[in-house]
Scaffold this motif. Structure first.
Motif, PDB file in Angstrom:
ATOM      1  N   GLN A  69       0.819  -1.210   0.000  1.00  0.00           N
ATOM      2  CA  GLN A  69       0.000   0.000   0.000  1.00  0.00           C
ATOM      3  C   GLN A  69       0.857   1.267   0.000  1.00  0.00           C
ATOM      4  OE1 GLN A  69      -3.340  -0.545  -0.271  1.00  0.00           O
ATOM      5  NE2 GLN A  69      -3.543   1.618  -0.684  1.00  0.00           N
ATOM      6  N   THR A  70       1.964   1.244   0.730  1.00  0.00           N
ATOM      7  CA  THR A  70       2.799   2.444   0.835  1.00  0.00           C
ATOM      8  C   THR A  70       3.524   2.792  -0.461  1.00  0.00           C
ATOM      9  OG1 THR A  70       4.609   1.126   1.716  1.00  0.00           O
ATOM     10  CG2 THR A  70       3.175   2.239   3.320  1.00  0.00           C
ATOM     11  N   THR A  71       3.738   1.807  -1.333  1.00  0.00           N
ATOM     12  CA  THR A  71       4.438   2.063  -2.598  1.00  0.00           C
ATOM     13  C   THR A  71       3.534   1.882  -3.813  1.00  0.00           C
ATOM     14  OG1 THR A  71       5.204  -0.237  -2.669  1.00  0.00           O
ATOM     15  CG2 THR A  71       6.681   1.399  -1.665  1.00  0.00           C
ATOM     16  N   ARG A  72       2.270   1.639  -3.572  1.00  0.00           N
ATOM     17  CA  ARG A  72       1.343   1.350  -4.668  1.00  0.00           C
ATOM     18  C   ARG A  72       1.193   2.511  -5.641  1.00  0.00           C
ATOM     19  NH1 ARG A  72      -3.504  -1.967  -2.992  1.00  0.00           N
ATOM     20  NH2 ARG A  72      -1.797  -3.449  -2.910  1.00  0.00           N
ATOM     21  N   ALA A  73       1.131   3.718  -5.158  1.00  0.00           N
ATOM     22  CA  ALA A  73       0.973   4.869  -6.059  1.00  0.00           C
ATOM     23  C   ALA A  73       2.159   4.960  -7.018  1.00  0.00           C
ATOM     24  CB  ALA A  73       0.829   6.158  -5.256  1.00  0.00           C
ATOM     25  N   LEU A  74       3.363   4.863  -6.481  1.00  0.00           N
ATOM     26  CA  LEU A  74       4.548   4.878  -7.335  1.00  0.00           C
ATOM     27  C   LEU A  74       4.493   3.716  -8.319  1.00  0.00           C
ATOM     28  CD1 LEU A  74       7.336   5.890  -8.174  1.00  0.00           C
ATOM     29  CD2 LEU A  74       8.303   4.547  -6.280  1.00  0.00           C
ATOM     30  N   GLY A  75       4.120   2.540  -7.841  1.00  0.00           N
ATOM     31  CA  GLY A  75       4.009   1.376  -8.706  1.00  0.00           C
ATOM     32  C   GLY A  75       3.009   1.580  -9.830  1.00  0.00           C
ATOM     33  N   LEU A  76       1.870   2.207  -9.532  1.00  0.00           N
ATOM     34  CA  LEU A  76       0.869   2.461 -10.575  1.00  0.00           C
ATOM     35  C   LEU A  76       1.381   3.448 -11.617  1.00  0.00           C
ATOM     36  CD1 LEU A  76      -2.510   2.506  -8.642  1.00  0.00           C
ATOM     37  CD2 LEU A  76      -1.879   1.005 -10.527  1.00  0.00           C
ATOM     38  N   TYR A  77       2.053   4.489 -11.169  1.00  0.00           N
ATOM     39  CA  TYR A  77       2.618   5.446 -12.127  1.00  0.00           C
ATOM     40  C   TYR A  77       3.681   4.777 -13.005  1.00  0.00           C
ATOM     41  CZ  TYR A  77       0.262   9.517 -10.175  1.00  0.00           C
ATOM     42  OH  TYR A  77      -0.679  10.413  -9.776  1.00  0.00           O
ATOM     43  N   LEU A  78       4.543   3.976 -12.412  1.00  0.00           N
ATOM     44  CA  LEU A  78       5.571   3.274 -13.185  1.00  0.00           C
ATOM     45  C   LEU A  78       4.945   2.227 -14.108  1.00  0.00           C
ATOM     46  CD1 LEU A  78       8.361   2.877 -10.478  1.00  0.00           C
ATOM     47  CD2 LEU A  78       8.345   4.436 -12.444  1.00  0.00           C
ATOM     48  N   PHE A  79       3.927   1.529 -13.622  1.00  0.00           N
ATOM     49  CA  PHE A  79       3.210   0.564 -14.445  1.00  0.00           C
ATOM     50  C   PHE A  79       2.641   1.261 -15.683  1.00  0.00           C
ATOM     51  CE2 PHE A  79      -0.715  -1.533 -15.736  1.00  0.00           C
ATOM     52  CZ  PHE A  79      -0.307  -2.838 -15.888  1.00  0.00           C
ATOM     53  N   LEU A  80       1.981   2.380 -15.468  1.00  0.00           N
ATOM     54  CA  LEU A  80       1.425   3.137 -16.589  1.00  0.00           C
ATOM     55  C   LEU A  80       2.529   3.585 -17.544  1.00  0.00           C
ATOM     56  CD1 LEU A  80      -0.880   4.502 -18.114  1.00  0.00           C
ATOM     57  CD2 LEU A  80      -0.646   6.450 -16.526  1.00  0.00           C
ATOM     58  N   GLY A  81       3.665   4.021 -17.001  1.00  0.00           N
ATOM     59  CA  GLY A  81       4.785   4.429 -17.839  1.00  0.00           C
ATOM     60  C   GLY A  81       5.303   3.289 -18.694  1.00  0.00           C
TER      61      GLY A  81
END
Length: 151
Positions: A69-81
């Motif tokens: 949960q703490t790194t999910r936002a970064l993961g979603l942005y990188l996933f989208l990238g």
């Protein structure tokens, strides 16, 4: 309604994790062949080795970031990238390349390049919707450290 929305988002995140873990493992199983296929690409041949390693390592890191949960936002942005880069690459190959290499493995190997383009585009749209329609803090990732300091 909120609980259903949250469950759907969680399921989608874990589907993204499975997608990237599966893709990375299928590349690692036959890594030598994956490197050769990347080298055959008219757009990537000059940087085949670093790109091959970077894609696999990147997919695994992003999958790991999505798990917490703490790194999910970064993961979603990188996933989208990553997914956007893959989609743009496929578009360029289909429209501007005289040669269309085969560099997909596993289940995606059975898809044609146009199906793969549509699949990736759909996944990108889903991840954009997730990032910008969330009531949780996915979209406020860049302000996260500032909010933490002010607390």
């Amino acid at each position: 309604m909120y609980k259903t929305k949250k469950i759907i988002k969680e399921l989608l995140v874990y589907a993204f994790v499975l997608l990237f873990v599966y893709a990375a493992i299928s590349k690692l199983i036959d890594f030598e062949n994956f490197q050769v296929q990347v080298a055959q690409s008219p757009l990537l041949s000059a940087f085949a080795t670093p790109i091959a390693y970077g894609v696999v390592v990147g997919e695994l890191i992003i999958a790991l970031l999505l798990c917490f949960q703490t790194t999910r936002a970064l993961g979603l942005y990188l996933f989208l990238g990553f997914m956007t880069a893959f989609t743009v690459y496929i578009y360029l190959i289909l429209h501007y390349s005289p040669f269309v290499p085969c560099s997909c493995g596993g289940i995606l190997e059975r898809m044609g390049w146009w199906e793969h383009l549509w699949f990736n585009s759909f996944i990108c749209i889903i991840s954009i919707i997730m990032l910008f329609s969330c009531s949780d803090n996915y979209t406020s990732f860049f302000f996260w450290s500032q909010k933490k300091q002010n607390s």
